[in-house]
Structures are given as C-alpha cells and as structure tokens.
Design a protein around this motif. Structure first.
Motif, mmCIF file in Angstrom:
data_model
loop_
_atom_site.group_PDB
_atom_site.id
_atom_site.type_symbol
_atom_site.label_atom_id
_atom_site.label_comp_id
_atom_site.label_asym_id
_atom_site.label_seq_id
_atom_site.Cartn_x
_atom_site.Cartn_y
_atom_site.Cartn_z
ATOM 1 N N TRP A 113 -1.180 2.941 -3.654
ATOM 2 C CA TRP A 113 -2.424 3.606 -4.061
ATOM 3 C C TRP A 113 -3.628 2.911 -3.432
ATOM 4 O O TRP A 113 -4.534 3.573 -2.892
ATOM 5 N N LEU A 114 -3.649 1.592 -3.468
ATOM 6 C CA LEU A 114 -4.753 0.831 -2.903
ATOM 7 C C LEU A 114 -4.842 1.031 -1.397
ATOM 8 O O LEU A 114 -5.938 1.201 -0.844
ATOM 9 N N ALA A 115 -3.711 1.047 -0.728
ATOM 10 C CA ALA A 115 -3.706 1.245 0.723
ATOM 11 C C ALA A 115 -4.234 2.624 1.092
ATOM 12 O O ALA A 115 -5.016 2.771 2.051
ATOM 13 N N ARG B 82 0.737 0.357 6.146
ATOM 14 C CA ARG B 82 0.302 0.040 4.787
ATOM 15 C C ARG B 82 -0.100 -1.436 4.690
ATOM 16 O O ARG B 82 -1.152 -1.769 4.110
ATOM 17 N N ASN B 83 0.726 -2.297 5.246
ATOM 18 C CA ASN B 83 0.422 -3.720 5.183
ATOM 19 C C ASN B 83 -0.831 -4.070 5.975
ATOM 20 O O ASN B 83 -1.603 -4.952 5.581
ATOM 21 N N ARG B 84 -1.063 -3.357 7.075
ATOM 22 C CA ARG B 84 -2.299 -3.572 7.835
ATOM 23 C C ARG B 84 -3.513 -3.204 7.000
ATOM 24 O O ARG B 84 -4.502 -3.952 6.945
ATOM 25 N N LEU B 85 -3.439 -2.056 6.335
ATOM 26 C CA LEU B 85 -4.550 -1.614 5.499
ATOM 27 C C LEU B 85 -4.789 -2.579 4.339
ATOM 28 O O LEU B 85 -5.943 -2.884 4.001
ATOM 29 N N LEU B 86 -3.725 -3.058 3.736
ATOM 30 C CA LEU B 86 -3.887 -3.979 2.626
ATOM 31 C C LEU B 86 -4.481 -5.309 3.079
ATOM 32 O O LEU B 86 -5.250 -5.935 2.335
ATOM 33 N N ALA B 87 -4.155 -5.715 4.276
ATOM 34 C CA ALA B 87 -4.768 -6.937 4.809
ATOM 35 C C ALA B 87 -6.262 -6.721 5.052
ATOM 36 O O ALA B 87 -7.082 -7.611 4.767
#
Length: 546
Positions: free
Chosen positions: A277-279, A58-63
């Motif tokens: 949701w954003l991820a 998730r954090n990778r996608l958000l980055a």
C-alpha cells in the motif's frame, strides 16, 4: 522446494509468515471455496507470490519513500505531523470535484461496490452479473468486465472545461478504488488502465487537462480496502479462489468487523499488504505530484497506523521539496485531526468548526459511480449545501460517475453548469471567505456527522448563512422572500450586528439600489423589484469606515 530467489524477494516484502497452513482446496478445482479451508497466512502468501514480479520496483519505491520521509520538515510521528498547516489556496477554494470512474461503470448497476457484491448471492449485483455477463460459466468474474471498459469517448480536455465552468477549484479523480484496478500507469500491477481496457493513462491525461485550466489536481486511493473487498468470492465457487487471479483480487481476506468502529476491526492485514500500500501511494505521488491525496476510511484500521504516518511524512516532505503544500483528506480517526483535513462522507456540521474541514458527497442519490436509471440531487440542494458548508468553515468535494465510455451524463452536466452560473454571480460570498461570528440563522436545522446530508429539509426565506472577507460580511438568503423583504435578526444592533456599522448594502448581480433599515432586533432589506434570487441570493454588507 520453493524457488530460493523468489522466497528471498517475498521476505523483503513482508515479515515472516506462519508456516502452518490448513489443508488447501483440491488443485483439480481452482474455483472451489477457500473460506475456512486455507489459512489467512496461506492466502496472503498466494497474493504475495502473484505480485512478486514487481518486487524490485516496489523495493525501489519504498527506499525512495524512506529517504524522503526523513528529508524535510516532517517525520513519521504524530507530534511532528500535528504541526502541519493547510495551504491557504485549499481553504479559499471551497468547491472541488470528485470522480468515481472505473471497470465498475461497465455494468452500470447497483453502485460502485458491484465488484464486491457480485460475489455475494444475497445481493442484486450477483444476479445482475449472472444474468448479463457470466453466460453460465462459473469461472467468469470481475476480470471479464475489464475488456468492456473502453473509455472510447473519453476526452480529458472536455471534462476539464466543464469543471472550470462549474466553478470548482480542484479536482480529485479516483486513482484506484476497492476493486484493485489501477486507473493510472502503475509499475506495480498488470491490472491497469494502461495495460488493459482503454490502454491509456486516463489519470495522466486528466492531470494535464485540469492543470491547463488553472485548477488544482488531486487524486484518491481506496486501495487499503482491497485487502478484504472480494472476500465473498471465497465463500462460493468463483474465480476469486484461483491463485492465478490473486494479483487482481488481492488476498480477499475475511472482513471481520465488530460494532464500535475501526478499533474493533480484526481483519487479517499482513505487513506485506501495508508495505505494498505504501509503495503504491508513493508511486502515485512521484508520478503525478498531486496537491491533494484523499483516502477512504480503512486506512484507520489499526494495522495501518504506523504506515499512514510514514506516508504522511513522505508526502508532506515531497510536496515541500517540489514547491507546494500537500493536503491529505481523511475520515474518522485515520489521522490525528491536526495532521490533515477531516472529511465527512455525505455529512455536514451544525456549527463553525475551527479547523478547516471537508464534505464529500455525490450528485447521485444512490451511487458514487455511474448507474443507469439513477436519481440526482437538485441544483438547488447542491448550492444550498455548498453555502451551508462554507459558512461553517468547510469545503464541498462533489462527486459524479461518468459512463464507462467516458461520457458525462446530461443530468450531471446540467447541475455542474447551474452551480457555475450561480457562482459566477455570487462567488465573492464563497471563494476566499471565512466564517463570520455566527454561521447563520433560521428554522432549518442541519444534522451533524457523516451520512446525514440528505436529512436537511428545504430552506425557507427565514434561513440565512453568513460569510466574511476582511471587514465585509455577506448575508446569503436561502430562499426568495415572498414580499421582497429580507429580515435578518443576527444583523440587528442588539445581536451580532451591533459590531457591524453598515455603510452600504448591495445585491450581488444587480446594479439596482437596495433599501434597508437596521434596528435593534433585525436588519430589514428591501430587494429591488424583479431581483433574481434563483437558488439563493447574496447581500454584500460594506462596513462604515472607523
């Protein structure tokens, strides 16, 4: 003491949560009702804990989202997003297919909100589940329908060929509905069509087949509503209350909505939820490169506004970087009206709208997903609806629900093929057209706004709709005249037709000569004997050279 690395990971997912919590239900009964027992913050943390195994992804996608959000012509502010321009292909396409398919197709009862309503004792779905699936076991719930969703006869190529034959130009399958079961290969969930049920990436297969037919591929996300969708399960003894199921059922917060629309929605939405949701929507864009992303209404809930702007900037910039222009379909006030395409669910307009818009409606009268013993709109109704929408500068996104085994009901197939046959003859009056000076004439009125599409009464031989392509005007008769003569008042010299000197008139699909006279009050056209005008007929008016 909680596991420190896990807690740090949860902090990356969301803003700090309130520490104070109301007393929890007894751990000896994980099914016990939790509504009014656990605080919203405690419930949300249970959900966060249940999905924390995917924090790294998730954090990778958000980055990645944040990087793309700031790399391109758009930024996550509405002044920037209002500069968006719809792609020409979308405005020319006019007709698309929408597909609601998922675990909710298994019971084939009620509608696609079966997953929500099966936890509400006053709903038919509640009784249906207990009569057919619960077997007297209160621990059984929606999760237990997943093994029954097999898609054993699903063939993406067969579907795509039908869509092509229907005359549709784009296709939008639901990637995830409110039920929280991902109909795609998600790296953020255990509850996916790849890991359970069919164990195949049905969305990926459809994307490939749809593009192979030369059609445009989009997808829809209804994930936002999952935040509250199962709240009924918290009011009764059910598996929604068991924290071990939270990764499927989500936080299931109490839906608190007052009259006046989403501005009066007070449902608890955590920063963790909007980030997730954003991820997930970032993941969908990165994996499938959709040309359209359709959202349901709840992204207009106040807690989503900034996150929606982030997604729009990310998606539009991502599309530009990959050589296309993306389209976001939205409802109500979910986006600024200039920042995407407004969609009117089961509704139309009563005038020409300057900014291109869309109607989404279902062939089914009662559901978006498949149900048994359904009733359906007629082919004539659907063709008339398409014509009316196009005359007012809109697109029709027409939905159907396949069976859980992946087959398409005959009633759906018949209507799609009927539309395709009509468009094969008359498509010049639909595809690539713009509105004319007036959308039409006649006694039949259309009520504007969402959820009014079936209020329209049957059209008569006095009803016409107009479209244009360059200097050519198309007059579409909505019913066959009993005497073989079409009288069109808008095309008289004293009306809009005064600026249209006519050189010739042809009936699309016919090689026979059309006779006509243009007077001050009306254009009168005598159709060839035996002229085919099933559903509607089209007169092509070629202007005289200036």
């Amino acid at each position: 003491m909680k596991n420190l690395p896990r807690c740090l990971s949860l902090l990356l997912l969301s803003a700090p949560l309130a520490l104070a919590q109301t007393p929890a239900a007894s751990p000896s009964d994980p099914l016990a009702p939790t509504l009014g027992v656990k605080s919203a913050a405690a419930i949300d943390q249970e959900w966060q804990q249940s999905v924390s195994k995917y924090d790294a992804e998730r954090n990778r996608l958000l980055a990645e989202e944040k990087k793309q959000e700031n790399d391109g012509p758009f930024r996550a502010d509405w002044a920037s997003l209002m500069k968006y321009q719809q792609p020409q292909w979308y405005k020319d396409a006019k007709f698309g297919i929408f597909i609601h398919w998922g675990v909710y197709s298994v019971p084939a009862a009620e509608n696609e909100w079966y997953p929500r309503n099966m936890y509400r004792p006053d709903e038919g779905a509640y009784k249906n589940f207990r009569d057919h699936y619960a077997n007297g076991d209160p621990s059984r719930g929606y999760k237990d329908l997943i093994p029954l969703f097999r898609a054993e006869h699903f063939d993406a190529d067969v579907w795509a060929k039908l869509f092509k034959e229907s005359g549709a130009q784009y296709v939008v399958p639901v990637a995830e509905h409110h039920d929280g079961f991902s109909m795609y290969d998600s790296g953020l969930s255990d509850w996916t069509v790849v890991k359970m049920g069919p164990r195949r990436d049905t969305l990926g297969e459809l994307a490939k087949a749809i593009r192979a037919e030369g059609l445009h591929f989009g997808l829809s996300s209804h994930r936002a509503e999952h935040n509250f969708f199962y709240d009924g399960g918290r009011a009764i003894r059910s598996d929604v209350n068991d924290p071990k199921n939270a990764s499927l059922y989500g936080p299931a917060h109490q839906w608190i909505s007052e009259p006046g629309g989403l501005t009066n929605d007070w449902t608890y939405v955590s920063p963790a939820w909007t980030r997730d949701w954003l991820a997930r929507d970032t993941e969908l864009v990165e994996k499938y490169h959709p040309e359209i992303v359709y959202f349901d209404w709840w992204i207009g809930q106040p807690s989503f506004r900034n996150t929606v702007a982030q997604f729009a900037a990310f998606y539009y910039n991502f599309a530009v970087a990959h050589g296309y222009t993306g389209v976001i379909d939205f409802k109500d006030y979910s986006l600024n009206w200039k920042a995407g395409v407004r969609d009117f669910e089961r509704g139309q307009q009563d005038h020409i709208v300057a900014d291109h818009w869309q109607t989404d409606t279902s062939i089914s009268d009662r559901s978006w997903g498949y149900i048994e013993h359904d009733t359906f709109k007629s082919s004539e109704f659907l063709i008339h609806q398409l014509i009316d929408i196009v005359s007012k500068n809109g697109n029709l996104l027409l939905n159907f629900g396949p069976r859980s085994d992946g087959t398409i009901p005959d009633e759906i197939r018949d209507r799609l093929l009927a539309m395709g046959a009509w468009l094969k003859v008359n498509g010049d009056a639909i595809y690539g057209t713009t509105p004319w000076k007036t959308f039409g004439e006649g006694p039949t009125q259309v009520k504007a706004g969402a959820f009014h599409d079936t209020d329209t009464k049957p059209y008569t031989a006095e009803d016409f709709r107009f479209t244009a392509k360059g200097n050519t005007v198309y007059a579409i008769g909505m019913a066959c005249p009993a005497d073989g003569k079409a009288t069109i008042h808008s095309l008289g010299w004293a009306h809009e037709g005064g600026t249209l000197p006519i050189a010739s008139i042809a009936l699309l699909g016919s090689t026979q000569k059309v006779t006509w006279t243009q007077g001050a009050d009306a254009l009168t056209v005598t159709l060839p004997a035996g002229a085919a005008c099933k559903y509607a007929y089209v007169l092509k008016l070629t202007p005289a050279a200036k």
